[in-house]
Design a protein around this motif. Structure first.
Motif, mmCIF file in Angstrom:
data_model
loop_
_atom_site.group_PDB
_atom_site.id
_atom_site.type_symbol
_atom_site.label_atom_id
_atom_site.label_comp_id
_atom_site.label_asym_id
_atom_site.label_seq_id
_atom_site.Cartn_x
_atom_site.Cartn_y
_atom_site.Cartn_z
ATOM 1 N N ALA A 171 -5.832 9.435 -16.522
ATOM 2 C CA ALA A 171 -5.849 10.785 -15.972
ATOM 3 C C ALA A 171 -4.458 11.395 -16.145
ATOM 4 O O ALA A 171 -3.626 11.342 -15.251
ATOM 5 C CB ALA A 171 -6.251 10.741 -14.515
ATOM 6 N N VAL A 172 -4.194 11.946 -17.320
ATOM 7 C CA VAL A 172 -2.900 12.569 -17.573
ATOM 8 C C VAL A 172 -3.009 14.044 -17.220
ATOM 9 O O VAL A 172 -3.857 14.749 -17.761
ATOM 10 C CB VAL A 172 -2.504 12.427 -19.060
ATOM 11 N N LEU A 173 -2.183 14.487 -16.318
ATOM 12 C CA LEU A 173 -2.292 15.886 -15.911
ATOM 13 C C LEU A 173 -1.632 16.830 -16.913
ATOM 14 O O LEU A 173 -2.235 17.799 -17.327
ATOM 15 C CB LEU A 173 -1.702 16.079 -14.515
ATOM 16 N N ASP A 174 -0.410 16.545 -17.321
ATOM 17 C CA ASP A 174 0.255 17.314 -18.362
ATOM 18 C C ASP A 174 0.112 18.827 -18.161
ATOM 19 O O ASP A 174 -0.291 19.555 -19.068
ATOM 20 C CB ASP A 174 -0.320 16.895 -19.731
ATOM 21 N N GLY A 175 0.412 19.263 -16.950
ATOM 22 C CA GLY A 175 0.337 20.702 -16.657
ATOM 23 C C GLY A 175 -1.058 21.197 -16.341
ATOM 24 O O GLY A 175 -1.288 22.400 -16.200
ATOM 25 N N LYS A 176 -2.026 20.283 -16.206
ATOM 26 C CA LYS A 176 -3.408 20.705 -15.959
ATOM 27 C C LYS A 176 -3.740 20.664 -14.483
ATOM 28 O O LYS A 176 -3.241 19.812 -13.746
ATOM 29 C CB LYS A 176 -4.364 19.764 -16.704
ATOM 30 N N ASP A 177 -4.631 21.577 -14.059
ATOM 31 C CA ASP A 177 -5.106 21.565 -12.679
ATOM 32 C C ASP A 177 -6.016 20.369 -12.446
ATOM 33 O O ASP A 177 -6.061 19.805 -11.370
ATOM 34 C CB ASP A 177 -5.889 22.857 -12.371
ATOM 35 N N ASP A 178 -6.794 20.034 -13.473
ATOM 36 C CA ASP A 178 -7.711 18.904 -13.402
ATOM 37 C C ASP A 178 -7.551 18.139 -14.711
ATOM 38 O O ASP A 178 -7.465 18.766 -15.774
ATOM 39 C CB ASP A 178 -9.155 19.427 -13.269
ATOM 40 N N PRO A 179 -7.518 16.806 -14.662
ATOM 41 C CA PRO A 179 -7.319 16.060 -15.925
ATOM 42 C C PRO A 179 -8.386 16.356 -16.982
ATOM 43 O O PRO A 179 -8.148 16.162 -18.168
ATOM 44 C CB PRO A 179 -7.355 14.594 -15.510
ATOM 45 N N LEU A 180 -9.557 16.815 -16.537
ATOM 46 C CA LEU A 180 -10.630 17.105 -17.509
ATOM 47 C C LEU A 180 -10.466 18.458 -18.197
ATOM 48 O O LEU A 180 -11.171 18.756 -19.156
ATOM 49 C CB LEU A 180 -12.001 17.059 -16.835
ATOM 50 N N ASP A 181 -9.558 19.298 -17.692
ATOM 51 C CA ASP A 181 -9.398 20.634 -18.286
ATOM 52 C C ASP A 181 -8.979 20.528 -19.760
ATOM 53 O O ASP A 181 -7.909 19.982 -20.059
ATOM 54 C CB ASP A 181 -8.303 21.421 -17.534
ATOM 55 N N PRO A 182 -9.796 21.032 -20.675
ATOM 56 C CA PRO A 182 -9.390 20.956 -22.082
ATOM 57 C C PRO A 182 -8.343 22.023 -22.427
ATOM 58 O O PRO A 182 -8.323 23.089 -21.825
ATOM 59 C CB PRO A 182 -10.688 21.222 -22.846
ATOM 60 N N VAL A 183 -7.493 21.688 -23.386
ATOM 61 C CA VAL A 183 -6.498 22.652 -23.847
ATOM 62 C C VAL A 183 -7.175 23.624 -24.802
ATOM 63 O O VAL A 183 -7.836 23.211 -25.759
ATOM 64 C CB VAL A 183 -5.333 21.957 -24.585
ATOM 65 N N LEU A 184 -7.018 24.906 -24.547
ATOM 66 C CA LEU A 184 -7.588 25.928 -25.437
ATOM 67 C C LEU A 184 -6.564 26.340 -26.485
ATOM 68 O O LEU A 184 -6.893 26.556 -27.650
ATOM 69 C CB LEU A 184 -7.997 27.157 -24.610
ATOM 70 N N TRP A 185 -5.311 26.458 -26.028
ATOM 71 C CA TRP A 185 -4.242 26.875 -26.933
ATOM 72 C C TRP A 185 -3.029 25.987 -26.673
ATOM 73 O O TRP A 185 -2.539 25.927 -25.544
ATOM 74 C CB TRP A 185 -3.901 28.348 -26.697
ATOM 75 N N LYS A 186 -2.593 25.270 -27.693
ATOM 76 C CA LYS A 186 -1.449 24.366 -27.532
ATOM 77 C C LYS A 186 -0.185 25.098 -27.939
ATOM 78 O O LYS A 186 -0.088 25.552 -29.084
ATOM 79 C CB LYS A 186 -1.606 23.142 -28.439
ATOM 80 N N SER A 187 0.779 25.155 -27.043
ATOM 81 C CA SER A 187 2.003 25.878 -27.383
ATOM 82 C C SER A 187 2.782 25.107 -28.453
ATOM 83 O O SER A 187 2.750 23.871 -28.494
ATOM 84 C CB SER A 187 2.863 26.063 -26.133
#
Ligand SMILES: [Zn+2]
Length: 459
Positions: A171-187
């Motif tokens: 469960a890597v959060l990496d700036g996510k509200d929920d670990p399942l949140d997929p990245v839509l746009w990667k900076s």
């Protein structure tokens, strides 16, 4: 139309009814082009090739889209390793993919969109999701999807978000509200090549994998598809995320029927790049002809796991030879069209109409071949060939297929030639003769000359 399809979404066999009568819109997740395709990819391509062939044979017009993921972490890493541009790597791999798929007799889809050609459509969908409160900008500059804001998240897997969490290894959060949140746009990262940075209202970056399919499916096929397909490993998270993104943006169902093909397994493990237990299509083609590989896939049901081994491919080859033997015995009459009222054709159709039950359809071909052997009827031989055509098998010249019939790889033949030369040098002529006869039995003729031994397929 009495076709029934097993819909992963409802976990039931459902009567197939396209949105627009007579027309089918089908989207299948394609390859990430950083390396050559293995047999697992071949299985998915063959499975959905069969689906689109049968839909067409049933009188439907099919628009079939299979995408190409040409931007991704693995691609960037590989291109940097190779010291080449992303474009040069992905162009080469797309060419190789076409070579392999063409060799296996897989029809090209109607469209094969490359993700990098649809960045504006992806950005527009991300913008819509942000406006609807389903996407948020994280501190690290990424734009993520908020799975907890989409009530239907998990419906394809039949699990709640909390149950899906339990299945997550890390469960890597990496700036996510929920670990399942997929990245839509990667900076964009400073270390990444300029080639993978697109300007956008969210800052320079590149799309996440899942949004690619949502945007391309919508652009090429519309907001709701008839069929969405892919390998069963894509159900979660990829397809779950596609549903959340597309349905979140449009408010309409993404697809009416979800189809997933089973894995190819070796020693009961899924064939995959990461496990290293894979066989490249082009390597297997050195050992077995394309039709044998295709038949090996076709005679198993697409949803079942398929065990890969030489024994199974040898058996597929032997079975296919039995069918060709009937067509060699009785020259098939060319048919203008298949008479679906013929009892064999009707049984074949009933099998295919029940969720593309190819094992039963193949069993009908064997029954019909037995009938051809007994009756010697050119019309029935013609029907056998025509029904085989629905599965893209039995279209070769029977004599050529039966006689060119070697399953030996060139390297294996050369090894035998070397062993024979060694036997001769040791004056073991009985062994040398045994090797020659052994090869002949497998359709290989040896020719000795003062400069060495060459071989050819028996005519
Ligand atoms: Zn996809």
């Amino acid at each position: 139309m009495s076709l029934r399809i097993y819909n992963t979404l409802s976990r039931e066999l459902e009567e197939f009814s396209p949105l627009q009568p007579g027309r089918v819109r089908m989207y299948v997740c394609g390859m990430t082009v950083y390396d050559l395709c293995h047999l697992g990819h071949a299985r998915s391509m063959i499975a959905f090739d069969l689906v689109q062939r049968w839909l067409k044979a049933s009188g439907l017009a099919v628009t079939y889209v299979r995408n190409i993921t040409d931007i991704d972490d693995k691609i960037i890493r590989r291109a940097v390793e190779n010291g080449e541009t992303i474009r040069s790597l992905t162009d080469r791999m797309i060419d190789a993919l076409h070579e392999d798929a063409d060799a296996l007799g897989i029809e090209r889809p109607t469209h094969e969109p490359r993700a990098t050609d649809y960045i504006p459509q992806m950005l527009s969908m991300i913008g819509t999701l942000e406006k609807k409160g389903l996407a948020y900008r994280a501190e690290n500059g990424d734009v993520n999807y908020a799975v907890r804001k989409f009530p239907g998240y998990g419906k394809l897997s039949g699990k709640s978000i909390d149950e899906l969490h339990a299945g997550e290894r890390v469960a890597v959060l990496d700036g996510k509200d929920d670990p399942l949140d997929p990245v839509l746009w990667k900076s964009a990262k400073p270390s990444e090549p300029e080639e993978v940075k697109w300007a956008s209202e969210f800052g320079p970056g590149r799309p996440g994998w899942h949004i690619e399919c949502s945007a391309m499916a919508c652009e090429l096929l519309g907001e709701t598809l008839d069929i969405h397909g892919g390998g069963e490993d894509l159900q979660f998270p990829h397809h779950e995320n596609e549903i959340a993104q597309s349905e979140g943006a449009t408010g309409k169902p993404l697809a009416n029927y979800w189809m997933h093909n089973g894995f190819i397994v070796t020693d009961n493990e899924k064939m995959s790049k990461s496990l290293g237990n894979f066989f490249l299509i082009r390597d297997v083609l050195k050992k077995y002809d394309a039709e044998t590989i295709r038949f090996f896939v076709v005679r198993a049901h697409y949803r079942r796991p398929l065990n890969y081994s030489d024994v199974h491919l040898d058996d597929a080859r032997a079975s296919l030879k039995r069918l060709y033997t009937s067509l060699d015995l009785v020259a098939p009459q060319a048919l203008a069209a298949i008479d679906w009222n013929d009892p064999y054709a009707a049984r074949f159709k009933a099998a295919m109409d029940e969720d593309f039950a190819t094992p039963e359809a193949v069993a009908v071909l064997f029954d019909l071949a037995g009938e051809v052997n007994r009756t010697q009827s050119p019309a029935q031989a013609g029907l056998l060939k025509a029904l085989g055509g629905c599965l893209n098998i039995l279209q070769d010249d029977p004599k050529r297929f039966l006689r060119a019939g070697t399953t030996l790889a060139e390297s294996a033949i050369q090894a035998q030639i070397d062993a024979r030369a060694a036997a001769k040098a040791a004056k073991n002529f009985a062994e040398a003769d045994r090797i020659r006869n052994d090869l002949l039995a497998q359709g290989i003729v040896l020719k000795d000359s003062p400069t060495g031994t060459t071989w050819a397929a028996a005519q």
